[in-house]
Design an enzyme around this catalytic site. Structure first.
Site, PDB file in Angstrom:
ATOM      1  N   ALA A  75      36.774  45.287  28.571  1.00 58.08           N
ATOM      2  CA  ALA A  75      37.576  46.431  27.722  1.00 58.08           C
ATOM      3  C   ALA A  75      38.717  45.703  26.716  1.00 58.08           C
ATOM      4  CB  ALA A  75      38.091  47.584  28.523  1.00 58.08           C
ATOM      5  N   THR A  76      39.759  44.693  27.559  1.00 57.68           N
ATOM      6  CA  THR A  76      40.509  44.091  26.847  1.00 57.68           C
ATOM      7  C   THR A  76      40.242  43.560  25.389  1.00 57.68           C
ATOM      8  OG1 THR A  76      41.842  43.604  28.858  1.00 57.68           O
ATOM      9  CG2 THR A  76      42.314  42.306  26.845  1.00 57.68           C
ATOM     10  N   HIS A 205      33.635  46.242  35.259  1.00 59.80           N
ATOM     11  CA  HIS A 205      33.963  46.448  36.532  1.00 59.80           C
ATOM     12  C   HIS A 205      34.774  47.471  36.808  1.00 59.80           C
ATOM     13  CE1 HIS A 205      38.638  45.304  36.167  1.00 59.80           C
ATOM     14  NE2 HIS A 205      38.040  45.208  34.952  1.00 59.80           N
ATOM     15  N   CYS A 330      56.918  46.270  39.260  1.00 60.99           N
ATOM     16  CA  CYS A 330      57.959  45.713  40.273  1.00 60.99           C
ATOM     17  C   CYS A 330      58.551  44.314  39.457  1.00 60.99           C
ATOM     18  CB  CYS A 330      57.159  45.238  41.496  1.00 60.99           C
ATOM     19  SG  CYS A 330      57.470  46.164  43.070  1.00 60.99           S
TER      20      CYS A 330
END
Ligand SMILES: *Cc1c(COP(=O)(O)O)cnc(C)c1O
Length: 404
Positions: A75-76, A205, A330
């Protein structure tokens, strides 16, 4: 049966390959290893026939013609091909793109790059539940607009957009409409004519297929959408995506679509029930928990919650035996709140202390109940350790009311 840990509850990040999908793929690594572009022998013909079958399996799931499917690496790539491909091909007609502030990075960062190349991009706001207002789409369209791109179903908050309404507006105004449907495919019903899409991005995926393969649906209509390819080369995929096709991956993608066509309705119902069980269990046992995203218009297996009065990083770390994720990034020193939750108007503290739960094909009630119990224990412990609690909950509740 004994519960096995760690529990996988992150089906929006990726999904395991369905055994039926793996079985379908294996011969294409072994005896059927041919290159679909080889026109002179049976090895090539066999591979080509299998790729064409996969194209049909995907087109059956979304109600398009097989020739409208372009296989990509995921999809990227599909998002890049759709957005850059249109922008580059439309330079003589305009340079204005309309999208939203909550897109996946594959669309957001593509738009940011195009801005550096001279495009104007409108990032539409969303409401508290993550919905785009179709009226705002309409108002943003100008005679320089070359594309509207909206995420179909959200990977973090699960919100499902009013694609049909947005698509109808785009069609009436003659503006190509693209949707990043990586999370929607195989999870909710998605038909190209229902949503009036010109372009749709998919990833195998996310629906129990293999990683590294996806597709872009490109409507074959008049006037045809012009796309400048990202890859130049052998002219595979009707010239839209050069490079030898990932044959086993494509076969697996096709099989995953076939399985989804068969099980989707029932699976969605089961996962919605399971999601509601998880939500009710957590909300009943833990105070100061807030739902992010829309209460009903959301992906069946998606739940996104913010926990007041706990440190987001400590919360995630405490959930070691349940694989969940946070939209927050993070960094070395602290948790950066999720840009998606911030766009919804969730305050910084709550946006940093959020968990995304993703249920899927192999999630069970036992896993859900275990997760509820662990959360109750650990949120309680974290709050007991922090001096701010329970004052924090009241403070946040007030802040929420003030902002509502
Ligand atoms: C996973 C995902 C992507 C990226 O897909 P890849 O196939 O991993 O490149 C893009 N958009 C959304 C909404 C996603 O969930």
């Amino acid at each position: 049966m004994a519960l096995k840990v760690p529990i996988y509850m992150d089906y929006h990040a990726t999904t395991p390959v369905d055994p039926e999908v793996l079985e379908a793929m294996l011969p294409y690594f072994r005896e059927h290893f041919g290159n679909p572009s080889s026109r002179t022998h049976v090895f090539g013909w066999t591979a080509e026939a299998a790729v064409e079958k996969a194209r049909e399996q995907l087109s059956t799931l979304i109600g398009c013609k097989p020739m409208e499917v372009v296989f990509t690496s995921g999809a990227t790539e599909s998002n890049n091909l759709a957005v850059k491909g249109i922008a580059w091909a439309s330079r003589d007609r305009g340079n204005h793109i309309i999208t939203t502030g909550i897109e996946h990075h594959a669309v957001l960062d593509t738009c940011r790059r195009l801005e550096k190349e001279g495009c104007d991009v409108t990032y539409l706001p969303v409401d508290r539940s993550g919905l785009v207002n179709p009226v705002q789409v309409e108002q943003a369209i100008t005679d320089r607009t070359i594309l509207v791109s909206v995420i179909a179903a959200h990977n973090e908050i699960g919100t499902i957009q009013p694609l049909a309404e947005i698509g109808r507006i785009c069609k009436a105004r003659g503006v190509p409409f693209h949707a990043d449907a990586a999370q929607a495919l195989g999870r909710i019903s998605l038909r190209v004519d229902d949503v009036h899409a010109n372009l749709l991005s998919f990833s195998a995926h996310k629906l129990y297929g293999p990683k590294g393969v996806g597709a872009l649906y490109v409507r074959n209509a008049r006037p045809a959408v012009k796309l400048i390819p990202l890859m130049d080369g052998g002219g595979q995929e009707r010239g839209r995506r050069s490079g030898t096709q990932n044959v086993p991956g494509i076969i697996g993608f096709g099989k995953a679509c076939e399985v989804a066509s068969r099980v989707m309705a029932e699976e969605a119902e089961r996962l919605t029930k399971l999601r509601e069980r998880l939500k009710a269990g957590i909300l009943q046992r833990i105070d100061g928990v807030y739902l992010n995203g829309h209460p009903e218009r959301r992906l069946p297996g998606n739940l996104n919650l913010s926990f007041a009065g706990v440190d987001g990083e400590a919360l995630l770390l405490s959930m070691k035996d349940v694989a969940v994720s946070s939209g927050s990034a993070c960094t070395s020193t602290r948790m950066e709140p999720s840009y998606v939750l911030l766009a919804l108007g969730v305050g910084g503290e709550l946006a940093s202390a959020s968990i995304r739960f993703g249920l899927g094909r192999w999630s069970t009630e036992e896993e859900v109940d275990y997760t509820i119990e662990k959360l109750r224990e650990r949120v309680g412990r974290l709050r007991a350790m922090s001096s701010g609690w329970p004052g924090t909950v009241e403070r946040m509740a007030n802040a929420r009311q003030a902002s509502a």
